[in-house]
Write a protein that holds these residues in place. Structure first.
Motif, PDB file in Angstrom:
ATOM      1  N   GLY A 211      12.382  -0.343  -8.950  1.00 47.84           N
ATOM      2  CA  GLY A 211      13.518  -1.104  -9.129  1.00 47.84           C
ATOM      3  C   GLY A 211      14.221  -1.379  -7.888  1.00 47.84           C
ATOM      4  N   LEU A 212      13.819  -1.252  -6.880  1.00 48.36           N
ATOM      5  CA  LEU A 212      14.441  -1.550  -5.448  1.00 48.36           C
ATOM      6  C   LEU A 212      13.429  -2.615  -4.916  1.00 48.36           C
ATOM      7  N   PRO A 213      14.130  -3.526  -4.143  1.00 49.71           N
ATOM      8  CA  PRO A 213      13.129  -4.429  -3.714  1.00 49.71           C
ATOM      9  C   PRO A 213      12.219  -4.072  -2.761  1.00 49.71           C
ATOM     10  N   ALA A 214      12.619  -3.050  -1.637  1.00 48.77           N
ATOM     11  CA  ALA A 214      11.729  -2.641  -0.598  1.00 48.77           C
ATOM     12  C   ALA A 214      10.465  -1.738  -1.308  1.00 48.77           C
ATOM     13  N   PHE A 215      10.648  -1.512  -2.378  1.00 48.88           N
ATOM     14  CA  PHE A 215       9.569  -0.581  -3.132  1.00 48.88           C
ATOM     15  C   PHE A 215       8.760  -1.543  -3.967  1.00 48.88           C
TER      16      PHE A 215
ATOM     17  N   ASP B 240       0.842  -1.166  -0.111  1.00 47.22           N
ATOM     18  CA  ASP B 240      -0.089  -0.104  -0.016  1.00 47.22           C
ATOM     19  C   ASP B 240       0.976   1.086  -0.055  1.00 47.22           C
ATOM     20  N   ALA B 241       0.393   1.963  -0.713  1.00 48.41           N
ATOM     21  CA  ALA B 241       1.020   3.572  -0.965  1.00 48.41           C
ATOM     22  C   ALA B 241       0.434   4.430   0.372  1.00 48.41           C
ATOM     23  N   PHE B 242       1.120   5.077   0.894  1.00 48.32           N
ATOM     24  CA  PHE B 242       0.852   6.134   1.893  1.00 48.32           C
ATOM     25  C   PHE B 242       1.383   7.311   1.394  1.00 48.32           C
ATOM     26  N   MET B 243       0.531   8.478   0.708  1.00 48.09           N
ATOM     27  CA  MET B 243       0.843   9.719   0.230  1.00 48.09           C
ATOM     28  C   MET B 243       0.702  10.723   1.016  1.00 48.09           C
ATOM     29  N   VAL B 244       1.703  11.534   1.103  1.00 43.16           N
ATOM     30  CA  VAL B 244       1.823  12.666   2.014  1.00 43.16           C
ATOM     31  C   VAL B 244       2.088  13.853   1.010  1.00 43.16           C
ATOM     32  N   LEU B 245       1.024  14.703   0.825  1.00 44.21           N
ATOM     33  CA  LEU B 245       0.967  15.746   0.118  1.00 44.21           C
ATOM     34  C   LEU B 245       1.893  16.977   0.703  1.00 44.21           C
ATOM     35  N   ASP B 246       2.139  18.070  -0.313  1.00 43.59           N
ATOM     36  CA  ASP B 246       2.758  18.992   0.116  1.00 43.59           C
ATOM     37  C   ASP B 246       2.136  19.979   1.351  1.00 43.59           C
TER      38      ASP B 246
ATOM     39  N   PRO C 212       8.943  -5.229   9.750  1.00 45.79           N
ATOM     40  CA  PRO C 212       9.004  -3.777  10.204  1.00 45.79           C
ATOM     41  C   PRO C 212      10.030  -3.078   9.143  1.00 45.79           C
ATOM     42  N   LEU C 213       9.606  -2.882   7.996  1.00 51.26           N
ATOM     43  CA  LEU C 213      10.460  -2.214   6.920  1.00 51.26           C
ATOM     44  C   LEU C 213       9.560  -1.168   6.425  1.00 51.26           C
ATOM     45  N   ALA C 214       9.920   0.023   6.320  1.00 50.75           N
ATOM     46  CA  ALA C 214       9.267   1.254   5.578  1.00 50.75           C
ATOM     47  C   ALA C 214      10.205   1.648   4.550  1.00 50.75           C
ATOM     48  N   ALA C 215       9.784   2.303   3.216  1.00 53.52           N
ATOM     49  CA  ALA C 215      10.319   2.555   2.109  1.00 53.52           C
ATOM     50  C   ALA C 215       9.715   3.980   1.981  1.00 53.52           C
ATOM     51  N   ILE C 216      10.615   5.089   1.867  1.00 56.15           N
ATOM     52  CA  ILE C 216      10.168   6.257   1.504  1.00 56.15           C
ATOM     53  C   ILE C 216      10.685   6.765   0.080  1.00 56.15           C
TER      54      ILE C 216
ATOM     55  N   CYS D  31      -1.226  -7.725   5.295  1.00 56.51           N
ATOM     56  CA  CYS D  31      -1.030  -7.361   3.684  1.00 56.51           C
ATOM     57  C   CYS D  31      -1.679  -5.815   3.467  1.00 56.51           C
ATOM     58  N   VAL D  32      -2.673  -5.376   4.426  1.00 61.88           N
ATOM     59  CA  VAL D  32      -3.339  -4.037   4.258  1.00 61.88           C
ATOM     60  C   VAL D  32      -2.779  -3.142   5.048  1.00 61.88           C
ATOM     61  N   CYS D  33      -1.472  -2.663   5.043  1.00 60.99           N
ATOM     62  CA  CYS D  33      -0.921  -1.722   5.789  1.00 60.99           C
ATOM     63  C   CYS D  33       0.086  -0.928   4.848  1.00 60.99           C
ATOM     64  N   ALA D  34       0.197   0.367   5.347  1.00 60.17           N
ATOM     65  CA  ALA D  34       1.242   1.247   4.439  1.00 60.17           C
ATOM     66  C   ALA D  34       2.532   0.713   4.621  1.00 60.17           C
ATOM     67  N   LYS D  35       3.094   0.521   3.430  1.00 56.45           N
ATOM     68  CA  LYS D  35       4.651  -0.144   3.078  1.00 56.45           C
ATOM     69  C   LYS D  35       5.233   0.929   2.487  1.00 56.45           C
ATOM     70  N   ARG D  36       4.912   1.616   1.251  1.00 57.44           N
ATOM     71  CA  ARG D  36       5.687   2.701   0.465  1.00 57.44           C
ATOM     72  C   ARG D  36       5.054   4.116   0.788  1.00 57.44           C
ATOM     73  N   PHE D  37       6.060   4.975   1.442  1.00 53.59           N
ATOM     74  CA  PHE D  37       5.646   6.218   1.834  1.00 53.59           C
ATOM     75  C   PHE D  37       6.128   7.367   0.837  1.00 53.59           C
ATOM     76  N   ILE D  38       5.058   7.735   0.045  1.00 52.04           N
ATOM     77  CA  ILE D  38       5.317   8.673  -1.104  1.00 52.04           C
ATOM     78  C   ILE D  38       5.139  10.197  -0.596  1.00 52.04           C
ATOM     79  N   VAL D  39       6.198  10.732  -0.523  1.00 53.73           N
ATOM     80  CA  VAL D  39       6.015  12.125   0.112  1.00 53.73           C
ATOM     81  C   VAL D  39       6.505  13.235  -0.714  1.00 53.73           C
ATOM     82  N   ALA D  40       5.674  14.319  -0.854  1.00 51.18           N
ATOM     83  CA  ALA D  40       5.889  15.721  -1.758  1.00 51.18           C
ATOM     84  C   ALA D  40       7.300  16.156  -1.502  1.00 51.18           C
ATOM     85  N   ALA D  41       8.225  16.469  -2.129  1.00 49.65           N
ATOM     86  CA  ALA D  41       9.381  16.954  -1.868  1.00 49.65           C
ATOM     87  C   ALA D  41       9.354  18.414  -0.928  1.00 49.65           C
TER      88      ALA D  41
END
Length: 461
Positions: free
Chosen positions: A358-362, A239-245, A369-373, A268-278
């Motif tokens: 392209g990275l396994p964590a993503f 799951d993506a966890f998106m943090v907007l600006d 207990p692994l988070a990818a930003i 399965c249903v928990c945030a794993k990829r943290f996509i954060v606005a620059a």
């Protein structure tokens, strides 16, 4: 086909209990008894079925201590979360006791010259292949609506939570449901593929559901397709966890820690990829890492523990591989990144920065207990990164403008989208995925109707 199943305490790595795995004859005897129980149950009026399943809520609460102890011991779940599983299951039983009969009621259709309606009728015996990570909730999420709908259940639970499976089987009987209506099959891991395939082909089994890996889902879905039987699959997630600006960074970071590290990251249903606005990436990352480093790791029986052990040592090894390969490919290790020394299957809560496709964590599902930003240039880039996955289970978006969050959510493929909230399952709402996260739905009206025959009636004078 005969072996011993051994459960293990992931806190110590030491054996807990042994169970004799069933041979072919014992499996056949169980399957032979189940259809008659299912047929008799289908003839019970739906209101009575719902009342009896509703009584399960009381039984679950009475046995909360036992079920909690089993979940903590068999898979290392922190005690507060294990208690929450039991409580949520009880609330779901009450929900379907109240609403199930109405959802299943005949739907009248106005047709000139005829009386017509649509009925939702039981299909029979449903095979359920369930995972270990929510040993009570995963079973109840499927079984409660399926039983109210008038079906029987063959439960193949994960072998490392065999004690939980047998305890749940007994609770259904104690709640007043017929014997053999819910049967826990005790199958050795090496026999599961053959037994599952044979049961799906068996004419006494009407349908199948699985929550688990993509590999297992592909096997079950293929077998169900060959047998022309209904299947529901709830598979992996990233799951993506998106943090907007415009998001409140401190609020989002606190929610992100809870979203990622619930059940020690084994969901399965928990945030794993943290996509954060620059523009807010540095502030979010600092707050997130600080909160992760403050998490208490230890014995899941202790009330203050937030991170327990992983359920199995092979799961810990998988996380270690994903971390090492991601760092070698360019990710930055921000905290954690190693197994904890000593007994048990503990792993440091870990955060990787500078990740992306392209990275396994993503790219892969991370079950621990692994988070990818990953940093997004703008909203368009955030949508691109969120969609850069074969999975499609949940999505969480954090923003000061909810309408903006909803607009972006509509552009990301997932089974659920939450704005300014953590993705969660709720009996009032359907739960399930898209893409490689599976198909079909559990919970709500959709879930109770999944394993019914939607039947048309047309009657003329």
């Amino acid at each position: 086909m005969s072996a011993t199943i051994r459960t293990t305490d992931p806190v110590t790595g030491q054996p807990l209990a042994e169970y004799e795995a069933w041979d072919t004859g014992r499996v056949e005897a169980a399957v032979e008894r189940a259809p008659a129980a299912a047929r008799a149950w289908a003839r019970v009026p739906v209101n009575e079925r719902a009342t009896r399943v509703g009584h399960l809520a009381t039984i679950l609460r009475e046995h909360k201590e036992t079920l909690t102890h089993l979940a903590v011991s068999e898979m290392g779940k922190p005690i507060g979360e294990a208690e929450g599983e039991v409580g949520k299951s009880a609330l779901t039983a009450e929900y379907y006791a109240e609403h199930g009969p109405g959802i299943l009621a005949d739907e009248r259709v106005d047709i000139d010259g005829a009386e017509a309606w649509v009925a939702h009728e039981p299909v029979g015996l449903v095979l359920a292949v369930m995972p270990w990570n929510f040993p009570v909730w995963q079973v109840m999420r499927f079984a409660i609506p399926t039983l109210v709908a008038g079906n029987g259940v063959l439960l193949k639970h994960a072998s490392n939570v065999t004690g939980s499976a047998l305890a749940l089987q007994d609770l259904f009987v104690e709640a007043g449901l017929p014997e053999h209506l819910v049967t826990a099959l005790v199958i050795a891991d090496s026999d599961v593929p053959d037994v599952t395939a044979r049961l799906i082909e068996d004419d006494r089994v009407a349908a199948v559901t699985l929550t688990g890996s993509n590999r297992a889902g592909a096997a079950v879905g293929s077998a169900a397709g060959r047998a022309a039987k209904k299947s529901v699959l709830e598979l992996g997630g990233s799951d993506a966890f998106m943090v907007l600006d415009d998001a409140d960074v401190e609020v989002a970071a606190a929610a992100a820690v809870k979203a990622r590290f619930t059940n020690s990251g084994q969901s399965c249903v928990c945030a794993k990829r943290f996509i954060v606005a620059a523009p807010v990436a540095d502030a979010f990352t600092a707050a997130f890492v600080a909160a992760v480093e403050a998490l208490r790791i230890g014995d899941p029986r202790a009330r203050g523990t937030r991170i327990g052990p992983l359920a199995r040592d092979d799961l810990r090894a998988a996380i270690q591989r994903q971390v090492e390969e991601s760092v070698a490919a360019g990710a930055r290790l921000l905290t954690g990144g190693k197994p904890l020394p000593g007994d048990g299957y503990f792993y440091q809560p870990t955060v990787l920065g500078d990740t992306g496709p392209g990275l396994p964590a993503f790219d892969e599902e991370t079950f621990g207990p692994l988070a990818a930003i990953a940093v997004a240039r703008d909203d368009e880039d955030a949508v691109r990164l969120a969609n850069a996955t074969p999975y499609g289970l949940g999505l969480s978006i954090w923003t000061a403008d909810p309408s903006r969050g909803v607009a972006l959510a509509r552009r990301v493929t997932s089974g659920a989208a939450f704005v300014n909230a953590i993705v969660a399952s709720d009996p009032r709402l359907p739960f399930g995925g898209t893409k490689r996260s599976g198909y079909g739905r559990e919970l709500a009206a959709s879930g109770i109707r999944e394993f019914t025959n939607t039947r048309t009636y047309w009657v003329t004078a």
